[in-house]
Design a protein around this motif. Structure first.
Motif, mmCIF file in Angstrom:
data_model
loop_
_atom_site.group_PDB
_atom_site.id
_atom_site.type_symbol
_atom_site.label_atom_id
_atom_site.label_comp_id
_atom_site.label_asym_id
_atom_site.label_seq_id
_atom_site.Cartn_x
_atom_site.Cartn_y
_atom_site.Cartn_z
ATOM 1 N N MET A 59 1.693 7.935 2.595
ATOM 2 C CA MET A 59 2.492 6.714 2.575
ATOM 3 C C MET A 59 2.682 6.279 1.125
ATOM 4 S SD MET A 59 1.733 3.062 4.453
ATOM 5 C CE MET A 59 2.169 3.591 6.096
ATOM 6 N N THR A 60 3.904 5.859 0.799
ATOM 7 C CA THR A 60 4.216 5.324 -0.515
ATOM 8 C C THR A 60 4.806 3.934 -0.336
ATOM 9 O OG1 THR A 60 4.654 7.537 -1.367
ATOM 10 C CG2 THR A 60 5.508 5.698 -2.652
ATOM 11 N N ILE A 61 4.251 2.980 -1.045
ATOM 12 C CA ILE A 61 4.711 1.594 -0.971
ATOM 13 C C ILE A 61 5.234 1.220 -2.344
ATOM 14 C CG2 ILE A 61 4.073 -0.773 -0.406
ATOM 15 C CD1 ILE A 61 1.612 0.603 1.067
ATOM 16 N N THR A 62 6.500 0.774 -2.393
ATOM 17 C CA THR A 62 7.141 0.441 -3.653
ATOM 18 C C THR A 62 7.686 -0.978 -3.587
ATOM 19 O OG1 THR A 62 7.826 2.751 -3.835
ATOM 20 C CG2 THR A 62 8.893 1.186 -5.306
ATOM 21 N N GLY A 63 7.389 -1.772 -4.629
ATOM 22 C CA GLY A 63 7.898 -3.131 -4.693
ATOM 23 C C GLY A 63 7.355 -3.853 -5.910
#
Length: 155
Positions: A59-63
């Motif tokens: 999982m990759t979370i970008t923000g």
């Protein structure tokens, strides 16, 4: 000789049984989910991923900024509530069968993008649902076969 109604019932019932059988085959084993989700500013989301042992999750979370907490079954990956900026990439393996729980809260000024490949075990309710679809097809065929019976005199 079969009547038109019987032939139509056989075709429709067979199609429903085929759809239920195909769906039953699809729901056996694990299911791979390609996640692509957006979390609005100030919103949060929770993932619960039931998976068998030795399944790899990414999982990759970008923000802009976000808080995340992750609990994996057994002695797997454990992340207490932690604040992140920009991006975090997670890659873990379920050591034992169980549920991973991920809580993500968007605390930044932009939308949060969550992408990943999640492998989860199939939900047992789908097995029951597929059997009900197959049974419905059998009932349709059964009713349609009633149209081939000869009608008694007077009808």
């Amino acid at each position: 000789m079969l009547s038109k109604r019987t032939i139509i019932g056989l075709i429709v019932g067979s199609a429903i049984i085929a759809i239920g059988g195909y769906s039953l085959i699809l729901h056996i084993g694990t299911i791979t989910i390609n996640e692509n989700y957006v979390v609005a500013v100030g919103d949060s989301t929770i993932y619960t991923i039931p998976a068998p042992a030795h399944t790899r999750q990414t999982m990759t979370i970008t923000g802009d900024a976000f808080d995340m907490k992750l609990q994996s079954p057994g002695d797997g990956l454990q992340i207490p509530t932690t604040s992140y900026k920009k991006e975090v990439s997670l890659d873990w393996t379920h050591l034992i069968e169980g549920e991973t729980k991920i809580q993500i809260q968007n605390t930044g000024n932009t939308e949060l993008t969550i992408t990943g490949v999640l492998i989860r075990s199939s939900d047992p309710i789908w097995f029951t649902y597929d059997l009900m679809v197959i049974t419905a097809g059998m009932v349709i065929i059964g009713f349609s076969m009633g149209f081939t019976l000869r009608k008694p005199k007077g009808f």
